[in-house]
Design a protein around this motif. Sequence first.
Motif, PDB file in Angstrom:
ATOM      1  N   ILE A   1       0.899  -0.897  -0.693  1.00 49.04           N
ATOM      2  CA  ILE A   1       0.146   0.124   0.450  1.00 49.04           C
ATOM      3  C   ILE A   1       0.832   1.790  -0.247  1.00 49.04           C
ATOM      4  O   ILE A   1       2.253   1.276   0.445  1.00 49.04           O
ATOM      5  CB  ILE A   1      -0.885  -0.178   1.335  1.00 49.04           C
ATOM      6  CG1 ILE A   1      -1.948   1.072   1.226  1.00 49.04           C
ATOM      7  CG2 ILE A   1      -0.170  -0.092   2.723  1.00 49.04           C
ATOM      8  CD1 ILE A   1      -3.035   1.154   1.832  1.00 49.04           C
ATOM      9  N   GLN A   2       0.253   2.143  -0.271  1.00 47.22           N
ATOM     10  CA  GLN A   2       1.272   3.278  -0.527  1.00 47.22           C
ATOM     11  C   GLN A   2       0.656   4.392   0.474  1.00 47.22           C
ATOM     12  O   GLN A   2      -0.077   4.783   1.293  1.00 47.22           O
ATOM     13  CB  GLN A   2       0.882   4.298  -1.687  1.00 47.22           C
ATOM     14  CG  GLN A   2       1.083   4.275  -2.721  1.00 47.22           C
ATOM     15  CD  GLN A   2       0.383   4.701  -4.057  1.00 47.22           C
ATOM     16  OE1 GLN A   2      -0.100   5.188  -4.050  1.00 47.22           O
ATOM     17  NE2 GLN A   2       0.899   4.711  -5.177  1.00 47.22           N
ATOM     18  N   PRO A   3       2.212   5.350   1.418  1.00 48.55           N
ATOM     19  CA  PRO A   3       1.810   6.153   2.380  1.00 48.55           C
ATOM     20  C   PRO A   3       0.463   7.454   2.317  1.00 48.55           C
ATOM     21  O   PRO A   3       0.376   7.465   3.222  1.00 48.55           O
ATOM     22  CB  PRO A   3       3.763   6.320   2.560  1.00 48.55           C
ATOM     23  CG  PRO A   3       3.823   6.334   1.343  1.00 48.55           C
ATOM     24  CD  PRO A   3       3.248   5.852   0.168  1.00 48.55           C
ATOM     25  N   SER A   4       0.533   7.783   1.248  1.00 43.64           N
ATOM     26  CA  SER A   4      -0.847   8.484   0.963  1.00 43.64           C
ATOM     27  C   SER A   4      -2.251   8.109   1.512  1.00 43.64           C
ATOM     28  O   SER A   4      -3.265   9.059   1.607  1.00 43.64           O
ATOM     29  CB  SER A   4      -0.401   9.266   0.201  1.00 43.64           C
ATOM     30  OG  SER A   4      -1.190   8.511  -1.503  1.00 43.64           O
ATOM     31  N   ALA A   5      -2.260   6.699   1.514  1.00 44.81           N
ATOM     32  CA  ALA A   5      -3.585   5.836   1.383  1.00 44.81           C
ATOM     33  C   ALA A   5      -4.835   5.946   2.552  1.00 44.81           C
ATOM     34  O   ALA A   5      -3.164   5.974   3.922  1.00 44.81           O
ATOM     35  CB  ALA A   5      -3.440   4.244   1.567  1.00 44.81           C
ATOM     36  N   LEU A   6      -5.343   5.970   3.314  1.00 44.25           N
ATOM     37  CA  LEU A   6      -6.094   6.260   4.683  1.00 44.25           C
ATOM     38  C   LEU A   6      -5.630   5.106   5.327  1.00 44.25           C
ATOM     39  O   LEU A   6      -5.341   3.908   5.048  1.00 44.25           O
ATOM     40  CB  LEU A   6      -7.291   6.213   4.189  1.00 44.25           C
ATOM     41  CG  LEU A   6      -7.872   8.051   3.275  1.00 44.25           C
ATOM     42  CD1 LEU A   6      -9.214   7.672   3.829  1.00 44.25           C
ATOM     43  CD2 LEU A   6      -6.994   9.136   4.342  1.00 44.25           C
ATOM     44  N   ALA A   7      -5.917   5.231   6.667  1.00 41.92           N
ATOM     45  CA  ALA A   7      -5.778   3.163   7.837  1.00 41.92           C
ATOM     46  C   ALA A   7      -7.156   2.721   6.845  1.00 41.92           C
ATOM     47  O   ALA A   7      -7.035   1.627   7.070  1.00 41.92           O
ATOM     48  CB  ALA A   7      -5.842   3.797   8.563  1.00 41.92           C
ATOM     49  N   ARG A   8      -7.930   3.732   6.959  1.00 44.10           N
ATOM     50  CA  ARG A   8      -9.600   2.235   6.441  1.00 44.10           C
ATOM     51  C   ARG A   8      -8.825   1.674   5.201  1.00 44.10           C
ATOM     52  O   ARG A   8      -9.371   0.358   5.466  1.00 44.10           O
ATOM     53  CB  ARG A   8     -10.251   3.669   6.194  1.00 44.10           C
ATOM     54  CG  ARG A   8     -11.615   2.440   6.034  1.00 44.10           C
ATOM     55  CD  ARG A   8     -12.740   3.364   5.131  1.00 44.10           C
ATOM     56  NE  ARG A   8     -12.822   4.692   3.624  1.00 44.10           N
ATOM     57  CZ  ARG A   8     -12.925   4.908   3.161  1.00 44.10           C
ATOM     58  NH1 ARG A   8     -14.581   5.988   4.453  1.00 44.10           N
ATOM     59  NH2 ARG A   8     -12.319   5.639   2.623  1.00 44.10           N
ATOM     60  N   ASP A   9      -8.012   1.977   3.913  1.00 44.26           N
ATOM     61  CA  ASP A   9      -8.067   1.391   3.125  1.00 44.26           C
ATOM     62  C   ASP A   9      -6.650   0.507   3.264  1.00 44.26           C
ATOM     63  O   ASP A   9      -6.659  -0.783   3.334  1.00 44.26           O
ATOM     64  CB  ASP A   9      -7.382   2.364   2.753  1.00 44.26           C
ATOM     65  CG  ASP A   9      -8.138   3.308   1.683  1.00 44.26           C
ATOM     66  OD1 ASP A   9      -8.906   3.524   1.129  1.00 44.26           O
ATOM     67  OD2 ASP A   9      -7.289   4.551   1.273  1.00 44.26           O
TER      68      ASP A   9
END
Length: 584
Positions: free
Chosen positions: A516-524
């Motif tokens: 996952i990318q660092p800009s994604a949300l914790a929910r993602d």
Amino acid sequence: MIAAMRSHSRLAALSALGALLGLIGGGAAWLLVHLIGLVTSLALFHQWSWEAPSFTELDRSPLIPLTAMAGALAVTLLARWAPAIRGHGIPETMEAVLERQSRIAPRVAVAKPISAALAIGTGGPFGAEGPIIVTGGAAGSLLGQLLPVSPSERKILLASGAAAGMAATFGAPMAAVVLAVELLLFEFSTRALLPLVLAASVAGAMHQVLFGADPLFSVPTQDFPGLSTLPVFALLGLTSGLVACVIARGLFLFEAGFRRLPVGELWHPVIGAAGFGLVGLAAPRALGVGYDAIGDVLQARMALTAVAVLAGAKLLAWWIALASGTSGGTLAPILLISAGFGSLFGAAVEHLAPGLGVSATACALVAMAAVFGSATRASFTGIVFVFELTRDYEAVVPLMVATALACVVTTALMSESLMTEKLARRGLRVANHYEVDALTTASVRQIMSAPVRTVCADTSVAAAQETILSGGHSAYPVVDEHGAILGMVSRGDLLELDEGGQDRIVDHASRDVVAIQPSALARDALHLMLEEEVDHLPVTDHGRLVGIVTRTDILGVRRRGLDHDRPQAGSASRLVSHMRRRSG
């Protein structure tokens, strides 16, 4: 970009379906109102008309309870085909949203308006709003079952249909939107609001075409004095909260009484019909929808004694009828009862302090919002609904003050509302508040663990076993010399290998890496973990490993969210503690 375009196209499709449900809701409201009028005219007034006559013209005849019992028996038999039609329907609709992925049996869309017309038309002390909300919601759910949509999108269609039904019946589109948000959506997002607003708007326009542009109740222009009268409306709000508690607890008590009857549920509505029919012999205007009676109270056309008798009779008849399990709504009865209470309260204020300029009609209006909003825990709905009826901006401040204080009283004295008590008895607890989800505000960059303990791809199995088995994690990334992730290896994988093996660890690592990318949300990150059934999620930036997210990191976000609800020592308490230390 593709995901965003797909999201926009689905929003457009949902919005179009919302507008369609507005048209369907308008047609259903017209049909239900006229069907109630026809059954009322035939059953109680023995004449043919699509509009119900005023109950002031109803003769006190022994046929009243017999007619009510016949209607209740018909509703009971219909409920054997569609059990969801029993009661006012909103709790059942909430249960469908929370427990059944917003699926309502298609037969409910047909059975609910028929059962409501039979129950109300034979004297049931209900309004049409509950049944039309259920009917519109069933239409939205049916549309969501016919089309390829997600359960969340089906929920939006259900709520849009319900809002359309209410907007078309009352001509109050804003209140319909707020009601759906407070009781049915359990979501506050653009995706949900746009279809909902369109459905209510189209249905509101349908109301003007089908029923006219005038508000449902004729409300005289009121003069709400300024700050000097707010204490009066504050007191009205507190007492309205007590009235709401009496209304709700009385209904719960009658429902418990019916559950203890030594006869089957088949006969409960018939027994209840006999009870409210006898009440109707004493006060005929307590029967039926009662919209004209509400208008008379608001216009101060009735003597105070008559208002008190009517409000009390309506309350008793409604308790008996709804507790028996027949089909009917809650809004109109509560509005009449609360308007009667507010009128009496205002008359007392006028007698004790005539110089304040607070009228009985103004108090009746404010009490309608306060009692309904606090009894159902739909406070904004009560405020907006009465505001739309009055179309008077000066009424907003008293409405807000009284409704807020009424809700303070009911939340302190009742753990459940009129809409959730039945669900709580079934073991389903419904949260009555919206809050920020910490998982939607925290980014992966904020919660990931970094730097990451890794294993070089060329490391031997023996060396990797020594490194990993001595560590505290259950899985480790395998990287090349540039920090690019090549795979994941778990402690379980290593235990299955021969000790002292000289193979490269990368040859035994799992190459199917989900990152996952660092800009994604914790929910993602949480959704990805659940979908892929992994406990560790590498975080990569342009192919390079920069961190790792674990389930423990996700739980840490939740823990920080809980910390926001814990009281913190204020500066005043710290000052007191400092002074005590100095004096000691």
